[in-house]
Design a protein around this motif. Structure first.
Motif, PDB file in Angstrom:
ATOM      1  N   ILE A  32       0.849  -1.186   0.000  1.00 17.48           N
ATOM      2  CA  ILE A  32       0.000   0.000   0.000  1.00 17.48           C
ATOM      3  C   ILE A  32       0.886   1.238   0.000  1.00 17.48           C
ATOM      4  O   ILE A  32       1.708   1.429   0.882  1.00 17.48           O
ATOM      5  N   ASP A  33       0.701   2.076  -1.012  1.00 19.28           N
ATOM      6  CA  ASP A  33       1.454   3.319  -1.111  1.00 19.28           C
ATOM      7  C   ASP A  33       0.816   4.396  -0.238  1.00 19.28           C
ATOM      8  O   ASP A  33      -0.384   4.343   0.057  1.00 19.28           O
ATOM      9  N   ASP A  34       1.605   5.381   0.173  1.00 20.55           N
ATOM     10  CA  ASP A  34       1.080   6.496   0.959  1.00 20.55           C
ATOM     11  C   ASP A  34      -0.095   7.130   0.228  1.00 20.55           C
ATOM     12  O   ASP A  34      -0.013   7.413  -0.968  1.00 20.55           O
ATOM     13  N   ASN A  55     -11.306  -3.718  10.612  1.00 21.86           N
ATOM     14  CA  ASN A  55     -11.497  -2.631   9.659  1.00 21.86           C
ATOM     15  C   ASN A  55     -10.954  -3.049   8.299  1.00 21.86           C
ATOM     16  O   ASN A  55      -9.914  -3.703   8.217  1.00 21.86           O
ATOM     17  N   LEU A  56     -11.647  -2.665   7.249  1.00 23.98           N
ATOM     18  CA  LEU A  56     -11.243  -2.984   5.882  1.00 23.98           C
ATOM     19  C   LEU A  56     -10.821  -1.706   5.174  1.00 23.98           C
ATOM     20  O   LEU A  56     -11.556  -0.721   5.190  1.00 23.98           O
ATOM     21  N   ASP A  57      -9.654  -1.718   4.544  1.00 24.22           N
ATOM     22  CA  ASP A  57      -9.155  -0.561   3.801  1.00 24.22           C
ATOM     23  C   ASP A  57      -9.315  -0.784   2.308  1.00 24.22           C
ATOM     24  O   ASP A  57      -8.931  -1.839   1.787  1.00 24.22           O
ATOM     25  N   PHE A  58      -9.887   0.204   1.623  1.00 21.40           N
ATOM     26  CA  PHE A  58     -10.144   0.136   0.187  1.00 21.40           C
ATOM     27  C   PHE A  58      -9.472   1.291  -0.539  1.00 21.40           C
ATOM     28  O   PHE A  58      -9.292   2.370   0.024  1.00 21.40           O
ATOM     29  N   LEU A  65      -7.518  -3.366   0.019  1.00 24.32           N
ATOM     30  CA  LEU A  65      -6.072  -3.252   0.164  1.00 24.32           C
ATOM     31  C   LEU A  65      -5.558  -4.014   1.382  1.00 24.32           C
ATOM     32  O   LEU A  65      -4.468  -4.572   1.351  1.00 24.32           O
ATOM     33  N   GLY A  66      -6.343  -3.998   2.450  1.00 20.08           N
ATOM     34  CA  GLY A  66      -5.889  -4.657   3.658  1.00 20.08           C
ATOM     35  C   GLY A  66      -6.968  -4.771   4.715  1.00 20.08           C
ATOM     36  O   GLY A  66      -8.022  -4.149   4.620  1.00 20.08           O
ATOM     37  N   ILE A  67      -6.658  -5.583   5.714  1.00 20.61           N
ATOM     38  CA  ILE A  67      -7.582  -5.848   6.816  1.00 20.61           C
ATOM     39  C   ILE A  67      -6.841  -5.595   8.124  1.00 20.61           C
ATOM     40  O   ILE A  67      -5.788  -6.182   8.369  1.00 20.61           O
TER      41      ILE A  67
END
Length: 84
Positions: A32-34, A55-58, A65-67
């Motif tokens: 995951i890029d900044d 939490n889920l990141d999109f 992108l991640g959990i």
């Protein structure tokens, strides 16, 4: 659901991290890029023991992108044990 054969063909690698001080784990589906995380979805409707803890990141196109797993040693002790 992705079948095992499809998963192997994709050769997808997940990276698991654990921050012992924060007691938080993170599962990256990719690097995951900044600034790449556009929205974080706080999972609701989970059992009381994990409420507010996943939490889920999109990204901006709705790709996962991640959990993030908070209170990880309680929510996912089997995962944390493998990281130590």
């Amino acid at each position: 659901m992705i079948q095992n054969q499809e998963y192997i063909e994709q050769n997808q690698t997940f990276v698991f991290t654990y921050d012992q001080e924060a007691n938080a784990a993170y599962i990256y589906t990719k690097q995951i890029d900044d600034g790449e995380v556009d929205k974080t979805y706080i999972c609701e409707g989970l059992p009381e023991s994990v409420k507010g803890g996943i939490n889920l990141d999109f990204d901006s196109q709705g790709r996962l992108l991640g959990i993030e797993i908070l209170d990880a040693n309680k929510v996912a002790p089997h995962m944390i044990a493998k990281m130590r």
